[in-house]
Design a protein around this motif. Structure first.
Motif, PDB file in Angstrom:
ATOM      1  N   UNK A 192       1.115  -1.058  -0.186  1.00  0.00           N
ATOM      2  CA  UNK A 192      -0.177   0.126   0.166  1.00  0.00           C
ATOM      3  C   UNK A 192       0.825   1.328  -0.214  1.00  0.00           C
ATOM      4  N   UNK A 193       1.042   1.927  -1.286  1.00  0.00           N
ATOM      5  CA  UNK A 193       1.466   3.558  -1.099  1.00  0.00           C
ATOM      6  C   UNK A 193       0.619   4.525  -0.703  1.00  0.00           C
ATOM      7  N   UNK A 194       1.707   5.484   0.196  1.00  0.00           N
ATOM      8  CA  UNK A 194       0.549   6.891   0.223  1.00  0.00           C
ATOM      9  C   UNK A 194       0.811   7.692  -0.597  1.00  0.00           C
ATOM     10  N   UNK A 195      -0.712   7.818  -0.774  1.00  0.00           N
ATOM     11  CA  UNK A 195      -0.384   9.112  -2.117  1.00  0.00           C
ATOM     12  C   UNK A 195       0.099  10.539  -1.777  1.00  0.00           C
ATOM     13  N   UNK A 196       0.302  11.197  -1.565  1.00  0.00           N
ATOM     14  CA  UNK A 196       0.551  12.406  -1.208  1.00  0.00           C
ATOM     15  C   UNK A 196       0.190  13.954  -2.133  1.00  0.00           C
ATOM     16  N   UNK A 197      -0.868  13.967  -1.913  1.00  0.00           N
ATOM     17  CA  UNK A 197      -0.605  15.589  -2.797  1.00  0.00           C
ATOM     18  C   UNK A 197      -1.495  17.240  -2.172  1.00  0.00           C
ATOM     19  N   UNK A 198      -1.795  16.706  -0.998  1.00  0.00           N
ATOM     20  CA  UNK A 198      -1.100  17.237   0.301  1.00  0.00           C
ATOM     21  C   UNK A 198      -0.751  18.345   0.642  1.00  0.00           C
ATOM     22  N   UNK A 199       1.287  18.534  -0.587  1.00  0.00           N
ATOM     23  CA  UNK A 199       2.102  19.637  -0.646  1.00  0.00           C
ATOM     24  C   UNK A 199       1.634  20.778  -1.197  1.00  0.00           C
ATOM     25  N   UNK A 200       1.376  19.557  -2.930  1.00  0.00           N
ATOM     26  CA  UNK A 200       0.133  20.742  -3.454  1.00  0.00           C
ATOM     27  C   UNK A 200      -0.960  21.636  -3.586  1.00  0.00           C
TER      28      UNK A 200
END
Length: 109
Positions: free
Chosen positions: A12-20
């Motif tokens: 399970x990869x955690x995808x993070x677009x929160x910084x963007x």
């Protein structure tokens, strides 16, 4: 089957677009009118909070969602939870499912 198998990576990869998202909200705040500012400030604070969460916490949430969708309501780090998780996500190895279940419990499941 060899007892010297190479360890499996976590699936399970955690995808993070929160910084963007945080960066976009910061730019929007700089150009905001007085009427827009309160809502954008709240959105900015929520996005910053989300971006600061560790990957293990996000994987724990994923595990709890999968278990809930399967109708499981017991402790997330139990053998039964691992079985349910593996049935819900057949691609997970036993080690991966057990690791995720422990992370979910540690994250406050």
């Amino acid at each position: 089957m060899s007892m010297f198998r190479k360890p499996q990576p976590l699936a399970v990869l955690v995808l993070r677009d929160a910084p963007d998202l945080v960066a976009g909200l910061r730019r929007a705040l700089e150009a905001a009118t007085d009427a827009e500012r309160p809502g954008l400030e709240l959105a900015f604070a929520l996005a910053e909070d989300s971006a600061a969460r560790p990957d293990a916490e996000l994987r724990g949430r994923w595990v709890r969602q999968r278990l809930a969708a399967a109708g499981y309501e017991g402790p997330t780090d139990s053998v039964a939870a691992v079985k349910v998780l593996r049935r819900a996500e057949p691609g997970l190895t036993l080690l991966q499912a057990a690791t995720y279940a422990k992370e979910a419990q540690a994250a406050g499941a």
